[in-house]
Every structure is written in C-alpha cells, then in structure tokens.
Write a protein that holds these residues in place. Structure first.
Motif: not given
Length: 401
Positions: A135-151, A176-180
């Motif tokens: 019924t409810s949700v919370s979350a901690g900080p998000v690791a987003v990564g670093s570097g680059s990604v091909r799209t 960390g490295d990459g798209e997290l």
C-alpha cells in the motif's frame, strides 16, 4: 493491514530487476503474466530463475517478446494500452523524454522503452506490487552509474538524460561504471515511492532480490525490496514535541487580528487561533493561542509582544501527532485546484481541496464558490483521492513530476 515496501537501489535500478525482486518476494508469476497478456495480447512471455550476482543469490525475471522486431511506439499509442499505475509510469517516462529531446509529449517515440518487453516490465511490476498487497513505497538513494551508453539516439552520457530528468528531487550517486539506472526503472521507482529515505522501522515480512542482466566484478548487480508492516499505528506518525503559547488580550483593535495571525503563521507557527473570553469586570477579550515547534517559541513570543498589547505570554509543553501530508493538483474544468491529503500507515485518511484555490478559480470564472468546491471534491474522487485508498495509487496519480 497496510504493507510497506522499501526499495534498495544502491546498486542501481531497472524494470527487470524490480520485477525479479517482487517475484522473489512472493508475487505470483501467473498473476503477472495475466496482466501482461491483457495489454500485450500474448505477445510476451515472462520466466523466472535463480542466478548469482556478486556472490549473492538473486532472482532473474526474463522477459521475451515473441516479435523479433517490436515496433517503436509513441506515447499517443501506448496510453491506449495501459491503465492505472502502469499508465502513470509511462506518462512520467513520456514527459521526461519530451523534456530532454524537446518534442511534444504525445509524439515521444520510446524505441527501447516502447518495445513489448519494456511494456511487460512496467505492467508486470505494477501487477506484482498489487499482488503483494503493498500500500505504500519508499526508497533509498539511487546509483545511476557513470560513463556512456549507446542508444537509438547515439552515444549518450551516463546517467542518461531521461534518468536525470526523472531523478530530479531524489538523492543519487554514481555507484560504479556503466548504466546502473534505466529510465524504466527510475520511472517505476519515482511513480511508486513517495519519499527518499533510509530503511524505515518495519516488522519485516518479505525480502526480494532482483538481478540485472550483467554480473560485473566487485559489485552485486541487484535491487532489493524489503516488505513489512508498521509495528504499530503510532510508529509511522510518532507524537512530536510542541509548545503552546497563550495570551489573554482585551484592548487590541479587532481589525488587527487577521494580520497578527497571518504574521505568526508566516514566522513558522504550526497553528494560531483566537478564542472569545470574558475577563474581569465583564470585559470581552480573546485568548490568542499559538502552537509551534519548541525551537520557535522564543521568536514567536517576541512577535506576540511586538504585534499585540499583551503584557505576558504563557508557555506549556504539548505533544502533537500529525498525519503525513501531501498536496496533489487536480484538474477542475479548465482550471486546477490543489487538494491537501493526510495519510497514515500508507492509507489515505483526509482529503480536502484547498479553499484559497477554490475561491480563486470561482472568482476568475465568475461562479459560486460552493459549486466550484463541489466540482473539486468530485474531481479529487475521480482521480482516486478517496479516504481509505492506498498511497501507492495516490503517488501514481500525482501531477507533480
């Protein structure tokens, strides 16, 4: 009983990782598949398996589109396929993509996000969340990564532009490295989670660990979902200390009172009000009462002495238990009115349109306030803002992006 989920995204977040975590926590694959079939018409299959990530056991959700080349879809097309919380997730994604690419939101092409497997991620996660009775949700900080990604748009920096747009107002770290963190995972988390916080006090019932597709060295590529109940109704809204300031005043011009009360509230008082009384010799007077955090007692006392004619202010300690609050804008005809909601233990307890918004809209349209107020109440109800509704559905419907 309300059930709360806390998402540990300290290693990143993606749609398939969240789906794996919820399945690991006990969501039924049959329920998830049925929900996906209702949207995708049997064009997607979901399977589950146990894997290892960074030495940890985790659950992997494999989403397979039976169409080898699923079409890229616009938000205009996708919004006719999904409903409820899944619709809110895609709407949030569409708005983020529209902002970062400078296009009209209805014409956003999702490419990877619009493929059938990603639609299954979103619909499947939302179905799993409901199946677990959360019924409810919370979350901690998000690791987003670093570097680059091909799209499809070429090589983009990490975190991807859509991720940074979705992460506004949230705590993030590289991690960390990459798209997290993927746009789909970030949109799910931001639609579900009402607050970024450390693990809250819970009586822990279930733990789900969802695996990403890669197994990099030195890091467990997983999302964890911790699910439990508040230990008591008071646990989620503990009484907090407060101070009550009072003064009896019989010689102040009554035309000054509105400004006195407004000034006290502007200075940080939790509430300020007047009570008519009779003082000695039958003189009519008022008791000025001001409720405030203890740290504001001194400056508010100074303000009372400055703005009124009293010669003394009484203080008494109080305990205050307040509902958690949020403000949700809803459309009323061609206008917009903010609805104040109070919630406790993940459930909506109070719903009330802000009257100043009601009055302003009524003035601008030359209509009676009572009619606009009733329309605002109806609009709130149609948006899902009803007493007893779970906060998950409320956050899903928030206009704040």
């Amino acid at each position: 009983m309300s059930r709360h989920a806390w998402i540990d995204a300290s290693a990143g977040v993606a749609g398939d990782m969240l789906l794996g975590a919820l399945l690991d926590a006990g969501a039924r694959l049959s329920v998830v598949q049925e929900a996906v079939d209702a949207v995708a018409g049997g064009a997607v299959r979901i399977s589950e398996r146990e894997v290892r990530r960074g030495g940890l056991r985790a659950w992997k959700a494999d989403v397979s589109a039976l169409d080898d080349q699923p079409p890229a879809r616009t938000w205009r097309e996708i919004r006719t396929l999904v409903t409820g919380t899944a619709h809110a997730v895609f709407e949030r994604l569409a708005e983020a993509e529209a902002r970062v690419h400078g296009v009209d939101v209805a014409e956003v092409h999702f490419h990877e996000v619009g493929a059938l497997d990603a639609i299954a991620d979103v619909v499947g996660c939302c179905a799993a969340l409901e199946d677990l009775g959360i019924t409810s949700v919370s979350a901690g900080p998000v690791a987003v990564g670093s570097g680059s990604v091909r799209t499809r748009h070429g090589v983009l920096p990490v975190p991807a532009p859509a991720v940074t747009e979705l992460a506004k107002g949230w705590q993030v770290l590289a991690g960390g490295d990459g798209e997290l963190a993927t746009p789909t995972g970030m949109a799910l988390l931001r639609t579900w989670a009402g607050v970024c916080e450390p693990l809250p006090p819970l009586t822990l019932d279930l733990v789900g660990v969802g695996a990403g597709g890669r197994d990099p060295a030195g890091r467990a590529n997983v999302v964890r979902v911790l699910i439990g109940t508040r230990s008591s109704p008071i646990a989620s809204s503990l009484a907090e200390p407060a101070m009550l300031l009072e003064a009896n005043i019989d010689d102040l011009d009554p035309r000054l009172w509105p400004g006195v009360l407004a000034g006290l509230l502007d200075l940080g008082a939790s509430d300020a009000w007047l009570v008519p009384i009779l003082m000695k010799k039958g003189r009519p007077a008022h008791t000025l009462s001001v409720l405030c955090p203890p740290t504001l007692a001194d400056p508010l006392t100074d303000r009372i002495f400055r703005d009124t004619s009293t010669l003394g202010v009484r203080r008494s300690p109080r305990d205050k238990t307040a509902l958690d609050r949020a403000f949700v804008p809803v459309k009323v005809g061609t206008g917009q009115i903010t609805v104040k909601i109070g919630h406790r233990d993940g459930v909506l307890v109070q719903v009330m349109p802000e009257f100043e918004d009601v009055a302003a809209l009524a003035r601008s349209q030359g209509r009676p306030e009572r009619v606009v107020l009733q329309e605002a109440v109806t609009a709130a109800r149609e948006t899902g803002l009803v007493v007893g509704a779970p906060m998950v559905s409320v956050w899903a419907g928030r206009a704040e992006r």
